[in-house]
Design an enzyme around this catalytic site. Structure first.
Site, mmCIF file in Angstrom:
data_model
loop_
_atom_site.group_PDB
_atom_site.id
_atom_site.type_symbol
_atom_site.label_atom_id
_atom_site.label_comp_id
_atom_site.label_asym_id
_atom_site.label_seq_id
_atom_site.Cartn_x
_atom_site.Cartn_y
_atom_site.Cartn_z
ATOM 1 N N MET A 101 50.837 36.077 46.264
ATOM 2 C CA MET A 101 51.956 36.617 45.494
ATOM 3 C C MET A 101 51.660 38.004 44.953
ATOM 4 O O MET A 101 52.567 38.812 44.779
ATOM 5 C CB MET A 101 52.282 35.675 44.329
ATOM 6 C CG MET A 101 52.728 34.292 44.757
ATOM 7 S SD MET A 101 52.897 33.194 43.349
ATOM 8 C CE MET A 101 54.197 34.029 42.437
ATOM 9 N N GLU A 103 48.245 40.945 43.401
ATOM 10 C CA GLU A 103 46.840 41.267 43.150
ATOM 11 C C GLU A 103 46.760 42.292 42.039
ATOM 12 O O GLU A 103 47.638 43.148 41.897
ATOM 13 C CB GLU A 103 46.187 41.807 44.426
ATOM 14 C CG GLU A 103 44.712 42.145 44.284
ATOM 15 C CD GLU A 103 44.091 42.559 45.605
ATOM 16 O OE1 GLU A 103 43.326 43.549 45.599
ATOM 17 O OE2 GLU A 103 44.360 41.907 46.626
ATOM 18 N N GLY A 107 42.151 39.961 39.582
ATOM 19 C CA GLY A 107 41.971 39.099 40.736
ATOM 20 C C GLY A 107 43.241 38.994 41.538
ATOM 21 O O GLY A 107 43.942 40.003 41.731
ATOM 22 N N ASP A 220 50.008 43.960 25.551
ATOM 23 C CA ASP A 220 50.297 44.536 26.870
ATOM 24 C C ASP A 220 51.704 44.165 27.323
ATOM 25 O O ASP A 220 51.922 43.759 28.468
ATOM 26 C CB ASP A 220 49.263 44.081 27.905
ATOM 27 C CG ASP A 220 49.284 44.950 29.166
ATOM 28 O OD1 ASP A 220 49.785 46.096 29.089
ATOM 29 O OD2 ASP A 220 48.801 44.483 30.210
#
Length: 425
Positions: A101, A103, A107, A220
């Site tokens: 899906m 990156e 990871g 974030d």
């Protein structure tokens, strides 16, 4: 690194929140048939560059894309510590890998079939590097705390499970739809209707307030970290492209001649990515937030707290209304100059308290070193062309502009100490 997500995978609607108003016309949950068993794709190796497919001791059943109920043979990670996998094989005997899906620096995210619960899930496979493993364990702690108190599961993505597999922390999540950023991008950055923005805004503020009540700061917040619950969408006429504001005739400005844009069928959203989430008692002196959504106190090195999330929310709302990031910049001086152009002069008392790393952005008169300190003419032009906040909103909002401007002026107030950003909760 931007995480690319798949947006066309169907989901059942999970929007069961109580509403203060009738559902919007695009907010009707889709009626879907029972999901068909997922198709098993052919084996495709991911995570490394392959020439000829190496022989890892697979039996022929793996090459046929129908792995048995076992884990694949061990293979080394790639040079960056990412897990190397093959589409169609298992990630532990329980999870079958269906696709990649996305990156990021953390990871990879894999779409998997949970063989026990017979549902599609998203698994975050963290790099086998110690600092990322430690961050993943903190994220798991946060996710479990959020799940404990979010009884309805409507505010934040729900953790299903986690495990340590071949030195990779793997976090299993419910499968959601695309991020708001990906929806904008795939929609040629056409803004959302103001009524839909209002619904997003309500949920976003409720979710952030929920986190703050638990003494958690996301740090974030950005459109990439806000996911639609469903991938379902409808096509509607884009009236801004059909009629020119001045000539009142069909405009050719639509990308590829298209006069349609997509709208999500359900307005339900959830927050994701709690890898940077911080507890109230932890250190708040380091730099947080993705650049475009970073609050001024972070740039000044003054420390930060809950209000840094609220500044990010303000930037997100403007982006959803306009289709573009409010502060499209990549360095601090230009960023501060953009703030002054949109929001007015920076407060003198904040400038005087800025730490030594931020002093270089100002002259001795405590005036921003702009445009003298600009790195290029393009940078000066980028700042010069920005409108004031009120004008920017009125360019994109036909009604309710006054109320939205009032909200944004509170969320985007420079000084977090006066409580204005926090009062918006």
């Amino acid at each position: 690194m931007e995480t690319q997500r798949v947006v066309d995978f169907p989901h059942r609607s999970m929007d069961k929140r109580p509403r203060k108003r009738p559902r919007l016309t695009w907010d009707i949950p889709p009626v879907l048939p029972p999901p068909a068993p997922p198709k098993i794709p052919p084996t495709v190796y991911c995570g490394q560059e392959f020439g000829a497919v190496p022989n890892y001791g697979y039996s022929s059943i793996y090459y046929n894309g129908v792995p048995g109920n076992v884990s694949p043979p061990w293979r080394p990670d790639d040079k960056d510590g990412h897990y190397v996998f093959a589409i169609g094989e298992n990630l532990t005997p329980r999870y079958r890998i269906l696709s990649k899906m996305g990156e990021g620096t953390f990871g990879q995210v894999l779409e998997c079939l949970d063989n026990e619960r017979k549902e599609i899930v998203a698994i975050k496979v963290v790099r086998s590097i110690q600092k990322y493993r430690e961050a993943a364990m903190i994220e798991i702690d946060v996710l479990q705390k959020l799940a404990k108190y979010d009884n309805c599961g409507t505010r934040c993505v729900q953790i299903r499970n986690w495990f340590d597999y071949r030195n990779h922390i793997c976090i299993v999540f419910e499968k959601l739809g695309p991020s708001l950023y990906d929806f904008l991008r795939k929609n040629s950055y056409r803004s959302f209707p103001i009524d839909l923005v209002r619904e997003f805004c309500r949920q976003l503020l409720e979710s952030v307030a929920f986190m703050h009540d638990l003494r958690l700061i996301h740090t974030d917040l950005k459109p990439e970290n806000i996911l639609l619950v469903s991938s379902e969408y409808i096509k509607v006429l884009d009236y801004k492209l059909i009629f020119s504001p001045s000539l009142k005739f069909l405009s050719r400005s639509g990308k590829n001649g298209s006069y349609f844009k997509n709208l999500p069928k359900s307005s339900a959203i959830k927050l994701i990515d709690f890898g940077s989430t911080t507890f109230e008692h932890q250190d708040h002196s380091y730099v947080v937030s993705t650049r475009h959504y970073r609050a001024p106190e972070v740039i000044f090195g003054l420390g930060w707290n809950y209000p840094c999330d609220m500044w990010s929310v303000g930037c997100i709302i403007v982006e959803l209304c306009s289709g573009e990031a409010l502060f499209q910049t990549h360095e601090n001086l230009e960023h501060l100059a953009m703030m002054e152009k949109v929001l007015g002069p920076l407060p003198q008392h904040m400038i005087m308290r800025a730490d030594h790393r931020a002093e270089k952005y100002f002259r001795r008169s405590a005036r921003l070193d702009w445009p003298e300190g600009a790195t290029s003419r393009d940078s000066i032009k980028a700042v010069w062309k920005l409108p004031r906040l009120q004008n920017l909103i009125m360019q994109h909002v036909d009604h309710s502009a006054g109320d939205l401007i009032d909200l944004l002026q509170g969320l985007l107030r420079y000084d977090p100490a006066n409580g204005s950003r926090q009062e918006k909760l």
